[in-house]
Design an enzyme around this catalytic site. Sequence first.
Site, PDB file in Angstrom:
ATOM      1  N   HIS A   1     -62.771 -14.145  71.425  1.00  0.00           N
ATOM      2  CA  HIS A   1     -62.845 -14.124  72.895  1.00  0.00           C
ATOM      3  C   HIS A   1     -63.138 -15.511  73.470  1.00  0.00           C
ATOM      4  O   HIS A   1     -63.749 -15.635  74.521  1.00  0.00           O
ATOM      5  CB  HIS A   1     -63.866 -13.083  73.386  1.00  0.00           C
ATOM      6  CG  HIS A   1     -63.369 -11.680  73.200  1.00  0.00           C
ATOM      7  ND1 HIS A   1     -62.735 -10.978  74.182  1.00  0.00           N
ATOM      8  CD2 HIS A   1     -63.385 -10.878  72.113  1.00  0.00           C
ATOM      9  CE1 HIS A   1     -62.385  -9.782  73.713  1.00  0.00           C
ATOM     10  NE2 HIS A   1     -62.761  -9.702  72.460  1.00  0.00           N
TER      11      HIS A   1
ATOM     12  N   SER B   1     -35.748  -1.168  65.193  1.00  0.00           N
ATOM     13  CA  SER B   1     -36.872  -1.344  64.278  1.00  0.00           C
ATOM     14  C   SER B   1     -36.885  -0.215  63.260  1.00  0.00           C
ATOM     15  O   SER B   1     -36.830   0.969  63.633  1.00  0.00           O
ATOM     16  CB  SER B   1     -38.196  -1.341  65.047  1.00  0.00           C
ATOM     17  OG  SER B   1     -39.276  -1.255  64.126  1.00  0.00           O
TER      18      SER B   1
ATOM     19  N   GLY C   1     -51.440  -2.132  65.708  1.00  0.00           N
ATOM     20  CA  GLY C   1     -52.624  -1.661  66.420  1.00  0.00           C
ATOM     21  C   GLY C   1     -53.918  -1.789  65.637  1.00  0.00           C
ATOM     22  O   GLY C   1     -54.928  -1.198  66.005  1.00  0.00           O
ATOM     23  N   ALA C   2     -53.922  -2.575  64.555  1.00  0.00           N
ATOM     24  CA  ALA C   2     -55.124  -2.733  63.729  1.00  0.00           C
ATOM     25  C   ALA C   2     -55.854  -4.037  64.036  1.00  0.00           C
ATOM     26  O   ALA C   2     -56.736  -4.450  63.305  1.00  0.00           O
ATOM     27  CB  ALA C   2     -54.753  -2.682  62.245  1.00  0.00           C
TER      28      ALA C   2
ATOM     29  N   SER D   1     -52.408  -8.269  64.916  1.00  0.00           N
ATOM     30  CA  SER D   1     -51.381  -8.959  65.696  1.00  0.00           C
ATOM     31  C   SER D   1     -49.949  -8.659  65.288  1.00  0.00           C
ATOM     32  O   SER D   1     -49.119  -9.558  65.149  1.00  0.00           O
ATOM     33  CB  SER D   1     -51.616 -10.465  65.630  1.00  0.00           C
ATOM     34  OG  SER D   1     -51.918 -10.899  66.905  1.00  0.00           O
ATOM     35  N   SER D   2     -49.656  -7.394  65.125  1.00  0.00           N
ATOM     36  CA  SER D   2     -48.259  -7.023  64.881  1.00  0.00           C
ATOM     37  C   SER D   2     -47.403  -7.386  66.088  1.00  0.00           C
ATOM     38  O   SER D   2     -46.216  -7.689  65.946  1.00  0.00           O
ATOM     39  CB  SER D   2     -48.142  -5.524  64.585  1.00  0.00           C
ATOM     40  OG  SER D   2     -48.399  -4.750  65.735  1.00  0.00           O
TER      41      SER D   2
ATOM     42  N   ASP E   1     -52.905 -15.532  69.100  1.00  0.00           N
ATOM     43  CA  ASP E   1     -52.126 -14.727  68.158  1.00  0.00           C
ATOM     44  C   ASP E   1     -50.755 -15.321  67.899  1.00  0.00           C
ATOM     45  O   ASP E   1     -50.301 -15.426  66.751  1.00  0.00           O
ATOM     46  CB  ASP E   1     -51.956 -13.302  68.695  1.00  0.00           C
ATOM     47  CG  ASP E   1     -53.289 -12.592  68.852  1.00  0.00           C
ATOM     48  OD1 ASP E   1     -54.303 -13.122  68.364  1.00  0.00           O
ATOM     49  OD2 ASP E   1     -53.306 -11.518  69.479  1.00  0.00           O
TER      50      ASP E   1
HETATM   51  P1  ADP Z   1     -51.623  -5.403  67.402  1.00  0.00           P
HETATM   52  O1  ADP Z   1     -50.931  -6.621  67.900  1.00  0.00           O
HETATM   53  O2  ADP Z   1     -53.090  -5.599  67.222  1.00  0.00           O
HETATM   54  O3  ADP Z   1     -51.010  -4.829  66.172  1.00  0.00           O
HETATM   55  P2  ADP Z   1     -50.707  -4.367  69.915  1.00  0.00           P
HETATM   56  O4  ADP Z   1     -51.051  -3.150  70.669  1.00  0.00           O
HETATM   57  O5  ADP Z   1     -50.882  -5.673  70.559  1.00  0.00           O
HETATM   58  O6  ADP Z   1     -51.484  -4.278  68.532  1.00  0.00           O
HETATM   59  O7  ADP Z   1     -49.176  -4.294  69.476  1.00  0.00           O
HETATM   60  C1  ADP Z   1     -48.674  -3.129  68.817  1.00  0.00           C
HETATM   61  C2  ADP Z   1     -47.341  -2.758  69.420  1.00  0.00           C
HETATM   62  O8  ADP Z   1     -46.343  -3.723  69.050  1.00  0.00           O
HETATM   63  C3  ADP Z   1     -46.802  -1.434  68.894  1.00  0.00           C
HETATM   64  O9  ADP Z   1     -47.306  -0.358  69.642  1.00  0.00           O
HETATM   65  C4  ADP Z   1     -45.295  -1.611  69.087  1.00  0.00           C
HETATM   66  O10 ADP Z   1     -44.936  -1.372  70.432  1.00  0.00           O
HETATM   67  C5  ADP Z   1     -45.102  -3.095  68.821  1.00  0.00           C
HETATM   68  N1  ADP Z   1     -44.732  -3.312  67.428  1.00  0.00           N
HETATM   69  C6  ADP Z   1     -45.419  -3.984  66.484  1.00  0.00           C
HETATM   70  N2  ADP Z   1     -44.775  -4.017  65.303  1.00  0.00           N
HETATM   71  C7  ADP Z   1     -43.624  -3.333  65.489  1.00  0.00           C
HETATM   72  C8  ADP Z   1     -42.512  -2.979  64.648  1.00  0.00           C
HETATM   73  N3  ADP Z   1     -42.459  -3.346  63.357  1.00  0.00           N
HETATM   74  N4  ADP Z   1     -41.495  -2.252  65.201  1.00  0.00           N
HETATM   75  C9  ADP Z   1     -41.535  -1.890  66.485  1.00  0.00           C
HETATM   76  N5  ADP Z   1     -42.563  -2.179  67.314  1.00  0.00           N
HETATM   77  C10 ADP Z   1     -43.588  -2.872  66.841  1.00  0.00           C
HETATM   78 MG    MG Z   2     -51.289  -7.544  69.768  1.00  0.00          MG
END
Ligand code: ADP
Ligand code: MG
Length: 387
Positions: free
Chosen positions: A34, A67, A125-126, A129-130, A175
């Site tokens: 933060h 995806s 969502g963990a 930073s997906s 990120d």
């Molecule tokens: P985090 O970045 O912590 O994982 P976020 O809520 O910021 O969580 O992002 C998650 C979102 O990103 C998912 O709900 C989806 O919409 C998108 N996302 C991430 N990875 C993929 C993937 N491999 N295919 C499709 N959507 C994805």
């Molecule tokens: Mg994110």
Amino acid sequence: MGAQQVRDGFVGLYGAEPEGVWAAPGRVNLIGEHTDYNDGFVMPFALPHVTVAAVSRRTDGLLRLHSADIGGGTAAPVELRVDELAPESDRDWTAYPAGVVWALREAGHAVTGADVHLASTVPAGAGLSSSAALEVVVALALNDLFELGLRGWQLARLCQRAENVYVGAPTGIMDQTASACCAEGHALFLDTRDLAQKQIPFDLAAEGMRLLVVDTRVKHAHSDGEYGKRRAGCEKGAALLGVDALRDVPYAELDAALGRLGDEEEVRRLVRHVVTEDERVERVVSLLESGDTRAIGPVLTEGHLSLRDDFRISCPELDLVVDTANASGALGARMTGGGFGGSAIVLAEETDVPAITKAVEEAFATAGFTTPRVFEAVPSAGARRLT
Ligand code: ADP
Ligand code: MG
């Protein structure tokens, strides 16, 4: 997740070989939580977990997105027109890659369409930073294919804009920069004010240590609203103290600054976290640079207590990981990411890893929490072209 698998998926969907295949990693933040929206310091490193995208250019204005991780990968590609992309028009996963195309075009880059197929090993969502991995892999592919000549930090800025404006999620710059710019065997010391970067050697295995990520698998409701409140509170603190950002409050003058905040108790706590956290990042950098890696453990734990007690964004699951790991011989532990769930990190001697893992799993079972996912985080490469 192999490049070949994603390439094959692309051929199956679009009936032709992709022009290339790219990868961008998820990240964990070692320290500096933060601080990125306070112009402060962060220190992420890239995970071996990546989002892999096979991409080809199009010249007809069509953007096709698919995806393998959505709906079992059986859905048809989503078709959009690049000249019709509009911020906050899309609530689906496609907003992230479409937002990148929008941000590139907004910045004047002639991106005339693309076919995209992707798959990821970054848990979504963990707190790993997906979303940034998804944005950055698409941005890097388009940068290469359309020969835009943008640097990693510039792609990160555009991806942040995609997430902030197009998706509508308020996030800092950490990120995307981590995913775009990290280097194998290093943590990235990043000044979020001017994006100055320094790669800090961080090879724990060579020193007999490990860094565990414990994904609590919980995401508590209202976390977005709480993020906004913390951000607003930090801005209020900066305004009351007459500085551009909390980064401008020197650690040596923290007590005086807190004194000036009078009875603004909540703002005082937020300010104290941000200012001490920036100092902790600098301390971790100097400990790593002087080779005193084990000594960063207690700094990580200090950071957790500050997030728990001052910033107030921890949760019972994250606290349980930290307390249990530290009671079982860890060198230090802290929550990482936005808070209210997501993941914690644990620094430990290699030989203590089995006992710590077992203790955390047992503590979660006893508390009636969902079984956490524990894995080792090896500092890995940033975004790159695979084929
Ligand atoms: P985090 O970045 O912590 O994982 P976020 O809520 O910021 O969580 O992002 C998650 C979102 O990103 C998912 O709900 C989806 O919409 C998108 N996302 C991430 N990875 C993929 C993937 N491999 N295919 C499709 N959507 C994805
Ligand atoms: Mg994110």
